[in-house]
Design an enzyme around this catalytic site. Sequence first.
Site, PDB file in Angstrom:
ATOM      1  N   LYS A  12      -1.495  -3.300  -2.988  1.00 16.52           N
ATOM      2  CA  LYS A  12      -0.446  -3.831  -3.868  1.00 16.52           C
ATOM      3  C   LYS A  12       0.824  -4.183  -3.080  1.00 16.52           C
ATOM      4  O   LYS A  12       0.973  -3.779  -1.916  1.00 16.52           O
ATOM      5  CB  LYS A  12      -0.149  -2.791  -4.952  1.00 16.52           C
ATOM      6  CG  LYS A  12      -1.344  -2.493  -5.865  1.00 16.52           C
ATOM      7  CD  LYS A  12      -0.970  -1.491  -6.967  1.00 16.52           C
ATOM      8  CE  LYS A  12      -2.175  -1.166  -7.846  1.00 16.52           C
ATOM      9  NZ  LYS A  12      -1.816  -0.269  -8.973  1.00 16.52           N
ATOM     10  N   TYR A  52      -5.875  -6.738 -15.819  1.00 17.19           N
ATOM     11  CA  TYR A  52      -5.301  -5.577 -16.499  1.00 17.19           C
ATOM     12  C   TYR A  52      -5.404  -5.702 -18.022  1.00 17.19           C
ATOM     13  O   TYR A  52      -4.554  -5.169 -18.745  1.00 17.19           O
ATOM     14  CB  TYR A  52      -3.848  -5.388 -16.064  1.00 17.19           C
ATOM     15  CG  TYR A  52      -3.694  -4.795 -14.672  1.00 17.19           C
ATOM     16  CD1 TYR A  52      -4.461  -3.693 -14.272  1.00 17.19           C
ATOM     17  CD2 TYR A  52      -2.775  -5.296 -13.770  1.00 17.19           C
ATOM     18  CE1 TYR A  52      -4.322  -3.133 -13.002  1.00 17.19           C
ATOM     19  CE2 TYR A  52      -2.626  -4.746 -12.503  1.00 17.19           C
ATOM     20  CZ  TYR A  52      -3.404  -3.657 -12.128  1.00 17.19           C
ATOM     21  OH  TYR A  52      -3.252  -3.089 -10.870  1.00 17.19           O
ATOM     22  N   PHE A  60       4.468  -1.313 -20.587  1.00 17.94           N
ATOM     23  CA  PHE A  60       4.742  -1.680 -19.196  1.00 17.94           C
ATOM     24  C   PHE A  60       3.896  -2.865 -18.712  1.00 17.94           C
ATOM     25  O   PHE A  60       3.943  -3.219 -17.526  1.00 17.94           O
ATOM     26  CB  PHE A  60       4.527  -0.474 -18.267  1.00 17.94           C
ATOM     27  CG  PHE A  60       3.143   0.133 -18.325  1.00 17.94           C
ATOM     28  CD1 PHE A  60       2.095  -0.393 -17.591  1.00 17.94           C
ATOM     29  CD2 PHE A  60       2.898   1.238 -19.131  1.00 17.94           C
ATOM     30  CE1 PHE A  60       0.814   0.157 -17.651  1.00 17.94           C
ATOM     31  CE2 PHE A  60       1.617   1.797 -19.194  1.00 17.94           C
ATOM     32  CZ  PHE A  60       0.572   1.256 -18.449  1.00 17.94           C
ATOM     33  N   ARG A  88     -12.519   5.499  -5.139  1.00 18.37           N
ATOM     34  CA  ARG A  88     -11.598   6.073  -6.134  1.00 18.37           C
ATOM     35  C   ARG A  88     -11.138   7.469  -5.682  1.00 18.37           C
ATOM     36  O   ARG A  88      -9.985   7.851  -5.875  1.00 18.37           O
ATOM     37  CB  ARG A  88     -12.267   6.181  -7.516  1.00 18.37           C
ATOM     38  CG  ARG A  88     -12.507   4.869  -8.238  1.00 18.37           C
ATOM     39  CD  ARG A  88     -11.284   4.240  -8.849  1.00 18.37           C
ATOM     40  NE  ARG A  88     -10.738   4.932  -9.996  1.00 18.37           N
ATOM     41  CZ  ARG A  88      -9.793   4.428 -10.790  1.00 18.37           C
ATOM     42  NH1 ARG A  88      -9.321   3.202 -10.571  1.00 18.37           N
ATOM     43  NH2 ARG A  88      -9.320   5.117 -11.796  1.00 18.37           N
ATOM     44  N   THR A  94      -4.253   7.928 -10.844  1.00 18.93           N
ATOM     45  CA  THR A  94      -3.277   6.859 -11.119  1.00 18.93           C
ATOM     46  C   THR A  94      -1.845   7.324 -10.873  1.00 18.93           C
ATOM     47  O   THR A  94      -1.060   6.626 -10.228  1.00 18.93           O
ATOM     48  CB  THR A  94      -3.431   6.399 -12.583  1.00 18.93           C
ATOM     49  OG1 THR A  94      -4.799   6.057 -12.800  1.00 18.93           O
ATOM     50  CG2 THR A  94      -2.538   5.212 -12.886  1.00 18.93           C
ATOM     51  N   ARG A 105      -2.767   7.840  -2.657  1.00 23.60           N
ATOM     52  CA  ARG A 105      -1.643   7.824  -3.605  1.00 23.60           C
ATOM     53  C   ARG A 105      -0.794   9.084  -3.488  1.00 23.60           C
ATOM     54  O   ARG A 105       0.434   9.018  -3.542  1.00 23.60           O
ATOM     55  CB  ARG A 105      -2.178   7.635  -5.024  1.00 23.60           C
ATOM     56  CG  ARG A 105      -2.612   6.198  -5.309  1.00 23.60           C
ATOM     57  CD  ARG A 105      -3.364   6.092  -6.608  1.00 23.60           C
ATOM     58  NE  ARG A 105      -3.550   4.692  -7.030  1.00 23.60           N
ATOM     59  CZ  ARG A 105      -4.301   4.336  -8.061  1.00 23.60           C
ATOM     60  NH1 ARG A 105      -4.951   5.243  -8.779  1.00 23.60           N
ATOM     61  NH2 ARG A 105      -4.415   3.060  -8.396  1.00 23.60           N
ATOM     62  N   ASN A 115       1.772   2.588  -6.860  1.00 25.30           N
ATOM     63  CA  ASN A 115       0.813   3.560  -6.308  1.00 25.30           C
ATOM     64  C   ASN A 115      -0.118   2.923  -5.272  1.00 25.30           C
ATOM     65  O   ASN A 115      -1.198   3.406  -5.003  1.00 25.30           O
ATOM     66  CB  ASN A 115       0.036   4.240  -7.439  1.00 25.30           C
ATOM     67  CG  ASN A 115      -0.676   3.245  -8.330  1.00 25.30           C
ATOM     68  OD1 ASN A 115      -0.696   2.055  -8.026  1.00 25.30           O
ATOM     69  ND2 ASN A 115      -1.273   3.715  -9.408  1.00 25.30           N
ATOM     70  N   HIS A 118      -5.220  -0.708  -5.783  1.00 23.62           N
ATOM     71  CA  HIS A 118      -6.132  -0.815  -6.924  1.00 23.62           C
ATOM     72  C   HIS A 118      -7.549  -0.619  -6.404  1.00 23.62           C
ATOM     73  O   HIS A 118      -7.894  -1.152  -5.351  1.00 23.62           O
ATOM     74  CB  HIS A 118      -6.055  -2.188  -7.604  1.00 23.62           C
ATOM     75  CG  HIS A 118      -7.224  -2.410  -8.527  1.00 23.62           C
ATOM     76  ND1 HIS A 118      -7.250  -1.906  -9.804  1.00 23.62           N
ATOM     77  CD2 HIS A 118      -8.436  -3.005  -8.331  1.00 23.62           C
ATOM     78  CE1 HIS A 118      -8.421  -2.208 -10.369  1.00 23.62           C
ATOM     79  NE2 HIS A 118      -9.159  -2.880  -9.490  1.00 23.62           N
ATOM     80  N   GLU A 129     -14.832  -7.748 -10.885  1.00 22.66           N
ATOM     81  CA  GLU A 129     -13.589  -7.894 -10.123  1.00 22.66           C
ATOM     82  C   GLU A 129     -13.833  -8.619  -8.789  1.00 22.66           C
ATOM     83  O   GLU A 129     -13.010  -9.432  -8.360  1.00 22.66           O
ATOM     84  CB  GLU A 129     -12.937  -6.523  -9.891  1.00 22.66           C
ATOM     85  CG  GLU A 129     -12.398  -5.936 -11.202  1.00 22.66           C
ATOM     86  CD  GLU A 129     -11.792  -4.550 -11.059  1.00 22.66           C
ATOM     87  OE1 GLU A 129     -11.846  -3.962  -9.960  1.00 22.66           O
ATOM     88  OE2 GLU A 129     -11.247  -4.057 -12.072  1.00 22.66           O
TER      89      GLU A 129
HETATM   90  P1  IDP Z   1      -5.856   2.817 -12.020  1.00 19.27           P
HETATM   91  O1  IDP Z   1      -5.094   1.843 -11.149  1.00 19.27           O
HETATM   92  O2  IDP Z   1      -5.812   4.205 -11.444  1.00 19.27           O
HETATM   93  O3  IDP Z   1      -7.247   2.362 -12.355  1.00 19.27           O
HETATM   94  P2  IDP Z   1      -5.012   2.008 -14.705  1.00 19.27           P
HETATM   95  O4  IDP Z   1      -4.882   2.905 -15.892  1.00 19.27           O
HETATM   96  O5  IDP Z   1      -6.128   1.019 -14.691  1.00 19.27           O
HETATM   97  O6  IDP Z   1      -5.055   2.947 -13.404  1.00 19.27           O
HETATM   98  O7  IDP Z   1      -3.625   1.258 -14.557  1.00 19.27           O
HETATM   99  C1  IDP Z   1      -3.488   0.152 -13.700  1.00 19.27           C
HETATM  100  C2  IDP Z   1      -2.160   0.233 -12.976  1.00 19.27           C
HETATM  101  O8  IDP Z   1      -1.089   0.131 -13.933  1.00 19.27           O
HETATM  102  C3  IDP Z   1      -1.877   1.554 -12.265  1.00 19.27           C
HETATM  103  O9  IDP Z   1      -2.505   1.662 -11.003  1.00 19.27           O
HETATM  104  C4  IDP Z   1      -0.373   1.509 -12.142  1.00 19.27           C
HETATM  105  O10 IDP Z   1       0.028   0.663 -11.072  1.00 19.27           O
HETATM  106  C5  IDP Z   1       0.024   0.857 -13.466  1.00 19.27           C
HETATM  107  N1  IDP Z   1       0.386   1.865 -14.471  1.00 19.27           N
HETATM  108  C6  IDP Z   1      -0.454   2.747 -15.096  1.00 19.27           C
HETATM  109  N2  IDP Z   1       0.214   3.529 -15.966  1.00 19.27           N
HETATM  110  C7  IDP Z   1       1.506   3.112 -15.901  1.00 19.27           C
HETATM  111  C8  IDP Z   1       2.710   3.537 -16.577  1.00 19.27           C
HETATM  112  O11 IDP Z   1       2.732   4.463 -17.410  1.00 19.27           O
HETATM  113  N3  IDP Z   1       3.866   2.873 -16.244  1.00 19.27           N
HETATM  114  C9  IDP Z   1       3.899   1.847 -15.340  1.00 19.27           C
HETATM  115  N4  IDP Z   1       2.790   1.434 -14.691  1.00 19.27           N
HETATM  116  C10 IDP Z   1       1.616   2.053 -14.954  1.00 19.27           C
HETATM  117 MG    MG Z   2      -7.856   0.755 -13.496  1.00 18.01          MG
END
Ligand code: IDP
Ligand code: MG
Length: 155
Positions: A12, A52, A60, A88, A94, A105, A115, A118, A129
């Site tokens: 990212k 997403y 957000f 993962r 996350t 992370r 973080n 992805h 993807e």
């Molecule tokens: P993942 O990346 O661990 O699979 P997802 O739930 O798919 O997690 O969320 C995608 C991305 O959205 C996260 O990696 C993070 O960058 C962002 N994200 C997730 N939750 C939040 C939040 O509560 N606030 C802001 N950004 C978030």
């Molecule tokens: Mg995800």
Amino acid sequence: MADSQKTLVLLKPDALQRDLLGQIVTRFERKGMKIVAMKFIRLSEEMLSEHYSHLADKPFFDSLKKFMMQTPVVGMVLEGYDAVNEIRKIVGSTNPREADAGTIRADFSMNVPSNLVHASDSPEAAQSEIERFFTDAEVFNYEKITDKYIFGEGV
Ligand code: IDP
Ligand code: MG
């Protein structure tokens, strides 16, 4: 490499800004994951809305898309045994403050959305993807002289 699996990783904008690309790629390499595709990608709002889509109703969502468009990202396809789960695991949860120490992370970040990485969360997601971000011709099959040691075939 019978039964190996492919997964998609995006490094990212925070990884690029913080000069962490090399350290993150090293973590995948040292596991033995094979990099079978790698390129810069300038993400569009359309690509991110698809990528997403499971977060479309979150407050957000728009700021997450803006964050992901701040700079190009580095897209990678990694191949190895149980690659989706293993990557993962190496990436971590996350929320970086809930991620286990030793994960990317946890070790390098503190908050969402920054973080760093992805990674696809299921084999089905990995396939769609990879197709979203790479053409077939950009994903390479090749042998490395270390394959037999890393993949444990015919050593
Ligand atoms: P993942 O990346 O661990 O699979 P997802 O739930 O798919 O997690 O969320 C995608 C991305 O959205 C996260 O990696 C993070 O960058 C962002 N994200 C997730 N939750 C939040 C939040 O509560 N606030 C802001 N950004 C978030
Ligand atoms: Mg995800």
